[in-house]
Design a protein around this motif. Structure first.
Motif: not given
Length: 273
Positions: A29-39, A109-122
């Motif tokens: 997205g404009e300010n966020i990038a995400a990787v998703l892993d369907g179980v 999240n570029e606005r927060w300057r943080e990586i957030w994780s929920y699950g086993d992505c790395q």
């Protein structure tokens, strides 16, 4: 001002080399990038013709297009989880917990300057890797390896193991039983979006400094390197030496005949502004 992410490289490939069945996804997205892993599905129920992991991934990719990047991590993951919960509620047939769509998500999240994780992505920040591997997966991977070594000792050929994977069949009951530990406190607990509510204390947060390179990836990469090419080489070396993933890298699954890897994989490298 609007921020535009500096994406260096991305790569996405399903284990079957078919985009329609790939359960991993990448959102930019404009300010966020995400990787998703369907179980990987534990049940047999299809969702609009797709396996549960693929359906869940597609649903959340669509939701991310409308998601606000100013949300706190708890709101962000709760919003994603709610999408899965609504899809489950909308079904008119009887389904069990093993049929629920489940997705692991990691986001920068570029606005927060943080990586957030929920699950086993790395993720990888500069040269440090955070793999979020599940304790219960390691246990089941070792148990599957035990069964495969046993069958080899009884005269099975490696080709027969690849065709049948009796180790995977032996741990199938465990894979259903472990669902009882999702998003709960305890030794074998682990976070995953499953439509049943998240546990905010299980969210992992990492600060990112301007100028740092970061990588977001699914767990289809056993070794997460600083570039896609290096990560891919490490994977291909493993698949050449241990395609069943039970000796060098004990996993809950190996490469099935006709597939290109043991799991789907997604890789996204970004330069933080």
């Amino acid at each position: 001002k609007d921020i535009t992410l500096k994406v260096i490289e991305t790569f996405l490939q399903g284990k079957e080399n078919d985009p329609d069945t790939c359960e991993d996804g990448i959102f930019i997205g404009e300010n966020i990038a995400a990787v998703l892993d369907g179980v990987t599905a534990k049940g047999t129920c299809l969702w609009k013709g797709k396996k549960s992991g693929c359906f869940g991934k597609n649903l959340l990719l669509k939701y991310l297009e409308t998601c606000r990047d100013t949300e706190k991590p708890e709101e962000f993951f709760s919003g994603l989880d709610l999408q899965l919960g609504q899809a489950i509620e909308e079904r008119t047939d009887e389904i069990g917990p093993e049929d629920f769509p489940r997705v692991s998500v990691i986001v920068y999240n570029e606005r927060w300057r943080e990586i957030w994780s929920y699950g086993d992505c790395q993720c990888r920040i500069h040269d440090k890797v955070y793999d979020h591997a599940k304790k219960i997966d390691k246990m089941n991977g070792e148990l599957r390896a035990f069964y495969l070594e046993y069958f080899l000792s009884q005269g099975w050929s490696m080709e027969e193991l690849e065709e049948e994977d009796p180790g995977r069949k032996a741990i199938e009951k465990n894979l259903i039983m472990q669902l009882a530990f999702e998003n709960k406190p305890g030794k074998f607990s682990y976070p995953v979006l499953n439509g049943q509510g998240i546990r905010p204390s299980m969210i992992k947060r990492y600060r990112v400094n301007p100028g740092e390179e970061i990588v977001l990836a699914s767990d289809g990469y056993p070794a997460l390197k600083g570039s896609w090419q290096e990560s891919e080489k490490a994977l291909q070396d493993l698949l050449e030496q241990d395609p069943m993933c039970f000796r060098l890298y004990p996993s809950t699954k190996g490469v099935k005949p006709g597939n290109v890897s043991f799991d789907d994989r997604a890789y996204c490298r970004i330069l933080a502004e």
